[in-house]
Every structure is written in C-alpha cells, then in structure tokens.
Design a protein around this motif. Structure first.
Motif, PDB file in Angstrom:
ATOM      1  N   ILE A 544       0.844  -1.208   0.000  1.00  0.00           N
ATOM      2  CA  ILE A 544       0.000   0.000   0.000  1.00  0.00           C
ATOM      3  C   ILE A 544       0.874   1.250   0.000  1.00  0.00           C
ATOM      4  N   SER A 545       1.912   1.239   0.823  1.00  0.00           N
ATOM      5  CA  SER A 545       2.808   2.399   0.898  1.00  0.00           C
ATOM      6  C   SER A 545       3.468   2.662  -0.459  1.00  0.00           C
ATOM      7  N   TYR A 546       3.882   1.580  -1.131  1.00  0.00           N
ATOM      8  CA  TYR A 546       4.501   1.723  -2.444  1.00  0.00           C
ATOM      9  C   TYR A 546       3.542   2.398  -3.431  1.00  0.00           C
ATOM     10  N   GLY A 547       2.276   1.943  -3.440  1.00  0.00           N
ATOM     11  CA  GLY A 547       1.298   2.534  -4.350  1.00  0.00           C
ATOM     12  C   GLY A 547       1.012   3.989  -4.032  1.00  0.00           C
ATOM     13  N   LEU A 548       0.963   4.351  -2.750  1.00  0.00           N
ATOM     14  CA  LEU A 548       0.695   5.739  -2.376  1.00  0.00           C
ATOM     15  C   LEU A 548       1.834   6.660  -2.799  1.00  0.00           C
ATOM     16  N   ILE A 549       3.080   6.237  -2.548  1.00  0.00           N
ATOM     17  CA  ILE A 549       4.224   7.088  -2.923  1.00  0.00           C
ATOM     18  C   ILE A 549       4.309   7.227  -4.445  1.00  0.00           C
ATOM     19  N   GLU A 550       4.056   6.150  -5.179  1.00  0.00           N
ATOM     20  CA  GLU A 550       4.068   6.240  -6.640  1.00  0.00           C
ATOM     21  C   GLU A 550       2.997   7.200  -7.131  1.00  0.00           C
ATOM     22  N   SER A 551       1.839   7.250  -6.456  1.00  0.00           N
ATOM     23  CA  SER A 551       0.778   8.170  -6.875  1.00  0.00           C
ATOM     24  C   SER A 551       1.184   9.622  -6.680  1.00  0.00           C
ATOM     25  N   PHE A 552       2.145   9.880  -5.764  1.00  0.00           N
ATOM     26  CA  PHE A 552       2.641  11.250  -5.572  1.00  0.00           C
ATOM     27  C   PHE A 552       3.743  11.590  -6.567  1.00  0.00           C
ATOM     28  N   GLY A 553       4.146  10.647  -7.415  1.00  0.00           N
ATOM     29  CA  GLY A 553       5.269  10.871  -8.310  1.00  0.00           C
ATOM     30  C   GLY A 553       6.601  10.654  -7.607  1.00  0.00           C
ATOM     31  N   GLY A 554       6.583  10.008  -6.443  1.00  0.00           N
ATOM     32  CA  GLY A 554       7.801   9.769  -5.684  1.00  0.00           C
ATOM     33  C   GLY A 554       8.336   8.367  -5.877  1.00  0.00           C
ATOM     34  N   ARG A 555       9.226   7.982  -4.964  1.00  0.00           N
ATOM     35  CA  ARG A 555       9.870   6.681  -5.070  1.00  0.00           C
ATOM     36  C   ARG A 555      10.176   6.174  -3.677  1.00  0.00           C
ATOM     37  N   ILE A 556       9.942   4.880  -3.427  1.00  0.00           N
ATOM     38  CA  ILE A 556      10.249   4.261  -2.134  1.00  0.00           C
ATOM     39  C   ILE A 556      11.053   2.990  -2.406  1.00  0.00           C
ATOM     40  N   ARG A 557      12.090   2.785  -1.659  1.00  0.00           N
ATOM     41  CA  ARG A 557      12.899   1.588  -1.820  1.00  0.00           C
ATOM     42  C   ARG A 557      13.411   1.131  -0.456  1.00  0.00           C
ATOM     43  N   GLY A 558      13.675  -0.153  -0.337  1.00  0.00           N
ATOM     44  CA  GLY A 558      14.169  -0.738   0.906  1.00  0.00           C
ATOM     45  C   GLY A 558      15.488  -1.441   0.687  1.00  0.00           C
ATOM     46  N   THR A 559      16.460  -1.193   1.569  1.00  0.00           N
ATOM     47  CA  THR A 559      17.780  -1.805   1.474  1.00  0.00           C
ATOM     48  C   THR A 559      18.222  -2.230   2.864  1.00  0.00           C
TER      49      THR A 559
END
Length: 580
Positions: A544-559
């Motif tokens: 869900i978090s991934y979809g929300l950030i993508e809807s803002f035009g942003g990017r989320i990644r985990g390392t």
C-alpha cells in the motif's frame, strides 16, 4: 491469370518506351539549348579576340601612315642623309616592338632600313604595288630575315605633284601580339585564304591547314576531322592536342579588314553533361513516379482481390462473428464490473491498512488517553479541596495541569481523526515535518510499550519542508514504516529507529531501524509478502505504501545496512506551477 500477366508486361513495355522517347526529347532539347548558350558565349569570346588582334594591328597601321610623311624620309628623294632616316626607323621599331621598317622609292629600291635590309623583290609583292598605286597595302607572311610571322603594312608617300614618291614598309611581329592572350580560353585561331592557321592562342595549331575531312599539320601530320551539324550548329570532332577540345562547337567570323578569318573551338562537353543530367533527372523522376503508380495499381488490384475473398469469408462467418461479438460484449461488461470491484477493493484495502495500523496502536492509544483522563479527575478533586481550604493559587495550578492534559488528549484524538479519515482531496502542498511529527505522536504509545527508542528531532531541521502529496496518505506511509520497523525488532534487546531528512534535488526521508534487515529486498513491496508469523499480518502495508508514494510521483525503496533495514522515501518539492 496468364492474361493478366501479359497485360502487365505490355503496360510496362509501353511505359518504358514512352520514358525512352521522352528522355530523347529532353536530351535533344536540353542539348540544343545548351549549344545556343555556348554559341552566344563563343561568339562574344571570338569577337573579343578579333578586336584584340585588330586593335593591335591598328596601332602599327596608324604608325605607318603617320611615319611615312616624316620630313627626314621625304628628304631621301633629294639626297638627304640616309643615316638620320635609318636612325628614325630604328627608334620607331624599338619603341613600338615592330620587327623592322624600311623606306623605298616607287621602283622598289630601298633608301633607308632600320636594320639595313635591302630586299630586291619589293616590286614582286602585291602589297608594295598597291602602295605604289596610292593605296595602303597590307598582307601577312614569314619575315625572310628573321623567319618569324609578320603582318606587313605598306604606306605610300605622295610628292608635291600628287604622285607617289616612296613607300614605307612596316613589319609587325605577330608573336608579340599573341603573347598577351596566349593560353586563354577558348581555343581561337585566325586563318588566311588558304585555310591555314596564321595567328592563334594555341601554339600547337600554327600553320595547320584545313582539308576535306582532315586537318594537315606543317610537318605533314594528318588529324581526321568529322564535321556534324546538331540543332543548326557545326560540331567538330578532331584530336589536335590536350589543350584543344576533341569535340567542339566551331565558330567563324570574317575579318576582311586584315584579310583573315577568326575561328573558335568551344568545348561542348559541359553542354552534353548538362543535357545528360537533365535527361537523367527527368528519366529518374518518370521511372520513380511510374513505379509508384504501378505499385499503387498492383496494390489496389491485390487489395481488391483480397477484399473480395474477405467479403466471402465474412459472409460465410457472419453468424459466428455475431455470436462472438455478443460473447465479447458480455466479457467486456464483466471486466468493467471486475475493474470497478477492484477499484473499490483497492480503496477498501487502503482503509484496511489504516484500520490495521490503528488496531496495532489501539492499546497504546487507550493508555495514552486513559492516563490524562485519570489525572484530570485527580487534579479536579485536588482543586476542589484547595478551594474549600481557601487556597486559590493551588487550585489554579491544578486547573492549569488539567488544561495541559486536556490539550494532550485533544491532540491525540486530532491525530487519530486525521489518520483515520478518507482523504478525497487531490495532491497539494504538504509539510513533511508536520506529517512526520504526527506519525511519531500516533506511534509513540506503541513504541513506548514495546521499548523502542525513536530518534526524530524536527527542531534541529530546516523548519517546514513543503512537498507535493496528500497529507493523510503520506501520514499512513510513515505510520506503516514505523510500525513495520517496530515489528521487525520484536524479540530484540536493543530496539531503535532513526528518522532523518536529506535535502537534495529531491527530498529524501530515511527510516532506519536496528533490526535484522530485509530477507528479500526485491520482494518486499509485493502484495501479501510477509516475514511475520501466520495471523500477525497480511503483508499489504508496504505494498500500500509503495502505491501511495508512486501516486505522488515519488519513489520508495528498501535496502539493508550494517545496523538493520533502511527505507528511503523520495518526494518532489512543492513548486508554484504545480498549483496551476
């Protein structure tokens, strides 16, 4: 089928024949036009060369006519000094560049000469006899003394009785006149009555003589000559030298004043090249457009045949297509209903994620609300007791504490209401610092209960940082990241979370924990992927978090880092043009 093939071959043959005829017409027309232009330019060049020759000879003609009446020469008929007359003639030839000059009486006896010549055959020369008869004599030939080409003027001198007493003979050096325009273009030569070249700007052409179907050189060399007439122009084909065109336009101009004929050879290679280029251009265009027309016709014929076949197949399968169309409409309707259900499910899934987070935080939030409420009741009783005892200052202090606890409870409820509401507003200007602070306050009770130390110092930062996003949805992302970090560290003795902001080209929010890290970073954002025990989660929070950030035009990644997992959220800064 065979008849169609024969028809196509016949059409192609007729078209190629028409193109060939058109190409020949274009070549003939272009060649004739180019020859006309070449003829005009050649006539101008030949006239210029003739004027140059005649102007040069005219200077010597004027000299002869003027010098013949000089008193020193007239005195020779009365036993005047010969030395003065010869000195006069020598000075004149030296200054003008003439070959020689002499003065003779009407019987041909030389009375004075610039270089001491005493020819005895003057009476045999037509030009001398013409001068003796009172006219200006002129002719050309080879100087006997020097063996050089010369043009001779014979000017008569009239005595006091009106009769010719003497004749001044002036020989002009032809080579000195040629030197000024030798090697110039085009090839120009002047011939005498015997068609022999006497003056030219190409030295290799000297003394060549024209004969039927050939040119004969001074040493007996023979150069075959082919004369053709093209578009009314005379074309010579002859091999004379590398500096004379092999195929040339032959031009002539009569010069009766000097008894010569001016001729020029203009190279026709440029005219032929231009005609060929124009012919090739027209031919290529005709072939190109003809090919396009042929291909279009063939394509149209092929399409017509294919269309007829298709129409037959369509008629044969109309019933099957109608049934398939009806089935397709049903499938489309079912898919539209499925998509609508999917959108509703996605919206419900986001809300379910919120409720799941609220469920995880419910115990801590209840404790956070229960504690200030119990304290408010105790401080209220104490305040009433202090009022009964007449100690209002103590009662006021208790009331102030009650107000602070009420504000704290109101803030907790406000964060819960903001987190739980269904955000329908479009993306806009959001303060990340305020959103992070709210997320920290919402998870503070749960983290405190689990013994997790969270480091977040908004006071040390740059103040409000505005990004493009949705306040509620962005808050849900950070609450999910904090809760996931706390879940990952369950069972550990040391539990810590660090939240930091990195200001660059894009804003980066880093949420790092001291847990065991991510088992499979490539799958961490996939739906239903979870490392928790069965019954402890559905594996949808990060998806869900991934979809929300993508809807803002942003990017989320985990390392993974040396100390645990690191989740980075990149967001675009708010700009005024985003509001337009």
């Amino acid at each position: 089928m065979r008849d169609r093939a024969s028809t196509r071959v016949l059409i192609v043959g007729l078209f190629l024949t028409a193109v060939a005829v058109l190409g020949w017409v274009v070549w003939a027309t272009s060649h004739a036009e180019a020859l006309r232009q070449l003829h005009a330019r050649g006539q101008s060049d030949l006239a210029l060369a003739a004027d140059r020759l005649m102007t040069g000879l005219q200077r010597y003609r004027s000299l002869a006519v003027t010098l013949v009446d000089h008193p020193v020469l007239s005195a020779l008929h009365r036993d005047g000094p010969r030395s003065e007359a010869e000195a006069l003639l020598l000075r004149s030839t030296d200054k003008t560049g003439a070959l020689t000059a002499m003065y003779a009486d009407r019987e041909g006896r030389v009375l004075a000469a610039a270089h001491g010549e005493t020819p005895d055959d003057l009476m045999a020369q037509p030009w001398f006899l013409r001068a003796v008869n009172g006219a200006l004599g002129a002719d050309h030939g080879i100087s006997p003394r020097l063996g050089r080409r010369a043009y001779i003027y014979a000017a008569p001198h009239f005595g006091t009785d009106g009769k010719v007493e003497g004749v001044l003979v002036l020989a002009v050096d032809i080579e000195s006149l040629e030197r000024e325009w030798s090697g110039s273009r085009p090839s120009v030569f002047f011939t005498d009555d015997l068609d022999q070249v006497f003056v030219t700007n190409r030295s290799e052409l000297l003394f060549w003589q024209r004969a039927p179907e050939a040119l004969i050189g001074p040493a007996g060399d023979v150069a075959p000559l082919t004369v053709r007439h093209v578009a009314g122009f005379e074309i010579w084909e002859v091999a004379l030298s590398a500096y004379v065109p092999r195929r040339a336009l032959h031009l002539t101009q009569r010069l009766p004043v000097i008894g010569l004929t001016g001729e020029a050879l203009m190279d026709v290679a440029p005219a032929r090249r231009l005609a060929w280029l124009q012919t090739m251009a027209v031919t290529v265009l005709c072939l190109f457009f003809g090919s396009l027309l042929f291909l279009a016709t063939e394509r149209r014929r092929t399409l017509s045949i294919a269309n007829a076949r298709l129409e037959g197949r369509v008629r044969a399968r109309t019933q099957d297509l109608e049934q398939a169309n009806a089935a397709l409409r049903r499938e489309v309707s079912e898919r539209e209903e499925a998509e609508a259900a999917l959108r509703r499910a996605q919206a419900e899934l986001v809300e379910a994620g919120k409720l799941s987070a609220l469920g995880q935080m419910s115990a801590g939030i209840s404790h956070e609300l229960n504690q200030p409420l119990m304290a408010i009741g105790q401080f209220a009783e104490n305040g009433a007791a202090f009022l009964d005892k007449g100690r209002p200052e103590k009662a006021r202090a208790n009331l102030d504490r009650i107000a602070g606890l009420a504000a704290r409870a109101a803030r907790i409820i406000k964060n819960l209401r903001a987190f739980a509401r269904n955000e329908a507003e479009p993306m806009g200007k959001v303060d990340v610092v305020a959103v992070l602070t709210s997320a920290v306050e919402l998870t503070e009770a749960r983290l405190h209960a689990d013994g997790v130390a969270l480091t977040w110092r908004p006071s040390d930062g740059p103040g409000p940082v505005w990004v493009n996003g949705g306040e509620v949805r962005l808050g849900q992302v950070f609450v999910n990241l904090i809760n996931n970090a706390a879940d990952a560290m369950s069972g550990q003795t040391t539990k810590a979370i660090w939240i930091t902001l990195v200001l660059g080209e894009r804003l980066e929010v880093r949420v790092q924990d001291s847990g065991p890290g991510i088992a499979d970073p490539e799958k961490v954002f996939e739906p239903f992927y979870s490392t928790k025990q069965v019954g402890e989660g559905m594996g949808l929070g990060l998806s869900i978090s991934y979809g929300l950030i993508e809807s803002f035009g942003g990017r989320i990644r985990g390392t993974n880092t040396e100390t645990g997992a690191l989740f980075s959220v990149e967001l675009d800064y708010w700009q005024e043009e985003m509001a337009a």
